[in-house]
Write a protein that holds these residues in place. Structure first.
Motif, PDB file in Angstrom:
ATOM      1  N   VAL A 299       0.854  -1.188   0.000  1.00 30.52           N
ATOM      2  CA  VAL A 299       0.000   0.000   0.000  1.00 30.52           C
ATOM      3  C   VAL A 299       0.888   1.236   0.000  1.00 30.52           C
ATOM      4  O   VAL A 299       1.766   1.380   0.849  1.00 30.52           O
ATOM      5  CB  VAL A 299      -0.935   0.002   1.229  1.00 30.52           C
ATOM      6  CG1 VAL A 299      -1.778   1.269   1.243  1.00 30.52           C
ATOM      7  CG2 VAL A 299      -1.817  -1.224   1.215  1.00 30.52           C
ATOM      8  N   ASP A 300       0.646   2.105  -0.931  1.00 30.10           N
ATOM      9  CA  ASP A 300       1.441   3.329  -1.062  1.00 30.10           C
ATOM     10  C   ASP A 300       0.802   4.430  -0.217  1.00 30.10           C
ATOM     11  O   ASP A 300      -0.163   5.067  -0.639  1.00 30.10           O
ATOM     12  CB  ASP A 300       1.535   3.748  -2.529  1.00 30.10           C
ATOM     13  CG  ASP A 300       2.459   4.943  -2.731  1.00 30.10           C
ATOM     14  OD1 ASP A 300       3.289   5.186  -1.833  1.00 30.10           O
ATOM     15  OD2 ASP A 300       2.349   5.613  -3.767  1.00 30.10           O
ATOM     16  N   VAL A 301       1.329   4.629   0.984  1.00 27.17           N
ATOM     17  CA  VAL A 301       0.779   5.644   1.885  1.00 27.17           C
ATOM     18  C   VAL A 301       1.536   6.948   1.679  1.00 27.17           C
ATOM     19  O   VAL A 301       2.750   7.018   1.873  1.00 27.17           O
ATOM     20  CB  VAL A 301       0.902   5.200   3.360  1.00 27.17           C
ATOM     21  CG1 VAL A 301       0.290   6.246   4.279  1.00 27.17           C
ATOM     22  CG2 VAL A 301       0.215   3.858   3.553  1.00 27.17           C
ATOM     23  N   VAL A 302       0.822   7.992   1.279  1.00 27.17           N
ATOM     24  CA  VAL A 302       1.447   9.298   1.059  1.00 27.17           C
ATOM     25  C   VAL A 302       0.581  10.375   1.686  1.00 27.17           C
ATOM     26  O   VAL A 302      -0.624  10.196   1.883  1.00 27.17           O
ATOM     27  CB  VAL A 302       1.636   9.603  -0.451  1.00 27.17           C
ATOM     28  CG1 VAL A 302       2.624   8.642  -1.069  1.00 27.17           C
ATOM     29  CG2 VAL A 302       0.306   9.525  -1.199  1.00 27.17           C
ATOM     30  N   THR A 303       1.196  11.490   2.030  1.00 28.38           N
ATOM     31  CA  THR A 303       0.459  12.607   2.611  1.00 28.38           C
ATOM     32  C   THR A 303      -0.082  13.496   1.504  1.00 28.38           C
ATOM     33  O   THR A 303       0.525  13.647   0.441  1.00 28.38           O
ATOM     34  CB  THR A 303       1.367  13.448   3.522  1.00 28.38           C
ATOM     35  OG1 THR A 303       2.489  13.920   2.768  1.00 28.38           O
ATOM     36  CG2 THR A 303       1.858  12.616   4.688  1.00 28.38           C
TER      37      THR A 303
END
Length: 548
Positions: A535-539
């Motif tokens: 999962v690509d978690v980005v702000t």
């Protein structure tokens, strides 16, 4: 033997099934036999089974397979350990298995792993295995802010379920209650207001926090009030919480002398509850004057006086250590005033143009600041000031040094004199919770939120994190490290991502040294393999560029 995989699409939805099968010949024909269904296995596990079957006759070749890629994975050890403890304490169950429940659980973990804003919690999730361990999909800081409001909305339900999970409410309950404040760096928080600041931060707005704990110090409810709310004003809210949320009838609330005054004691009595509190020095002097109490009573280790009229009990004691501390402190304050007077006299002697009246006002202000108005007398002759101690008044002021009186309406059949005294002293457990909230690694401040719902949700998340912190503190009592150090140690446990033909899994290495000791003490066994969800978690919001 082999793995038979196939996909089927029904009504636009794709289903995949995996069968563990073997081939054999019968009457010259090749036939297949199903040995078992393995469709519930993860993609990584399916890939591992296929790989093992492919090289079943030469397992040593697995060490030289070029198709296998190894990469450094995420920090999963501490996330899995905290998840396990949250499950034991009932926190995971009460939060639920929905997306909001999982996001709330991550916010609680983030307070323990590394404190900061919701933006920081998202960045942390990209480095730790939050999505893999908690089975979360992609989220941003906006989702976490919305989740704080969700926590506030469901707070009473969560508190109630946790209270029942911990077997409280089985009989008469003794609850500890205290209030603190936490200053704010900004001015825009809805609940922010100027009030009695316990942090000693002048010019800072604050919020007020009321915490309700069981007799052993386990927090059960927390409430946030506007920064100008008085301690006594919060008691009614906690009475409502006990009556409505927890549904228990036989309750004794323990609060300090600033919390439960006569009106609050009446509120508790009217609600069918009991109380244990202490008296202020003026209240003690009033009882001495009315001859309800006598100074001789303080000479005993513990002494009790019961008022037959209203059934109120007074437990008296003089703490000799505290008595010596107060006398020493007062003497030091007198010496400081004397030095300050000498400085002012030297200042005035330096020039006749220097105003004597200004110096006198400054001295009076200092005496008042040190709370010595009744003890010290300031006089002057010409331009020289003299300060003298009124020994007679000093003797009266020091009369109650180290003395305290505990007041309760609990019957002696339920709590003895010693038990009343010990239960009041248990308030130190709530004070320990506040220190952990504000000064230890949980760090409730800075409060990076502005709305009422977000503020309440933030404080509630910290309270739930403290429940886990208490558990870790107890489990790691014999280990040579603090809770923050232990969390950092487990945070160093990274997985190894194993990729084969597009399928990935995370292999968790076996722990050793302090990490192994901490896991063993907590009774936690890390799994050898977990899914790699990638999962690509980005702000959503990026860090501000560096200033030139």
């Amino acid at each position: 033997m082999y793995v038979d995989s196939s996909k089927t699409t029904i009504n636009g939805k794709t289903y995949q099934r995996h069968l563990f099968r073997e081939s054999y010949r019968e009457d010259g024909k090749v036939k297949n036999r199903t040995l078992g269904k393995i469709s519930k296995c993860s993609e990584g596990e399916i890939a591992a089974i296929k790989l093992a079957l492919k090289y079943k006759d030469n397992l040593a070749a697995l060490l030289h397979i070029e198709d296998v890629e190894l990469h450094e994975g995420l920090r999963v050890g501490v996330v899995y350990a905290l998840k396990t403890l949250a499950e034991r304490l009932g926190i995971s169950k009460t939060l639920g298995n929905t997306r909001q429940g999982k996001l709330a659980l991550w916010q609680i973990m983030a307070r323990l792993i590394g404190q900061g804003s919701r933006l920081g919690a998202v960045r942390m999730a990209a480095r730790y295995g939050a999505c893999d361990v908690l089975e979360l999909e992609r989220f941003t800081e906006d989702d976490l802010y919305a989740n704080l409001a969700w926590l506030t909305e469901h707070q009473e339900r969560i508190e109630q379920q946790l209270f029942k999970h911990n077997s409280a409410g089985a009989g008469p309950e003794l609850l500890l209650y205290d209030v603190t404040s936490s200053y704010l760096e900004g001015m825009e928080n809805v609940l922010a207001a100027f009030g009695y600041n316990r942090d000693g931060k002048k010019g800072k707005k604050q919020i007020v926090i009321g915490l309700l704990c069981t007799a052993d110090g386990d927090p059960v409810a927390v409430r946030v009030f506007a920064g100008n709310t008085g301690d006594k004003s919060t008691v009614a809210e906690q009475i409502r919480t006990i009556a409505n949320t927890f549904g228990i009838e036989e309750v004794t609330m323990v609060g300090d002398k600033g919390m439960i005054k006569t009106p609050q004691a009446k509120e508790l009595t009217d609600a069918g509850f009991h109380y244990i509190t202490s008296l202020s020095k003026p209240e003690i002097r009033t009882l001495l004057k009315a001859e309800v109490l006598q100074m001789d009573f303080f000479d005993s280790e513990l002494y009790e006086v019961e008022n037959k009229t209203d059934g109120v009990r007074y437990v008296l004691r003089r703490n000799p250590v505290r008595e010596a501390e107060m006398a020493k402190n007062r003497q030091e304050r007198v010496k400081k005033i004397q030095r300050y007077v000498d400085e002012k006299n030297s200042y005035l002697a330096g020039s006749l143009k220097r105003d004597k009246d200004v110096a006198e006002r400054s001295l009076q202000k200092k005496i008042s600041q040190y709370k010595l108005n009744d003890v010290l007398e300031l006089t002057h002759q010409e331009r020289v000031f003299t300060v003298t101690v009124n020994e007679e008044i000093l003797k009266g002021v020091a009369l109650l040094d180290g003395c305290y009186v505990i007041k309760t309406d609990v019957k002696k059949e339920l709590l003895s004199t010693e038990q009343v005294h010990d239960r009041y002293k248990d308030l130190a457990k709530v004070e320990h919770a506040f220190r952990t909230f504000k000064q230890s690694h949980l760090e409730i401040r800075p409060v990076h939120v502005r709305t009422e719902a977000s503020t309440r949700g933030h404080v509630f998340a910290v309270m739930l994190a403290y429940k886990i912190e208490r558990q870790l503190s107890e489990l790691w009592k014999k280990c040579e490290c603090t809770v923050p150090e232990g969390i950092d140690e487990l945070g160093a446990i990274r997985s190894t991502i194993v990729t084969l033909k597009g399928s990935s899994c995370q292999k968790i290495p076996q722990s050793k040294g302090l990490a192994a000791e901490l896991l063993a003490a907590a009774g936690i066994t890390l799994p050898s393999i977990i899914d790699a969800k990638n999962v690509d978690v980005v702000t959503r919001k990026k860090l501000a560029p560096k200033r030139k």
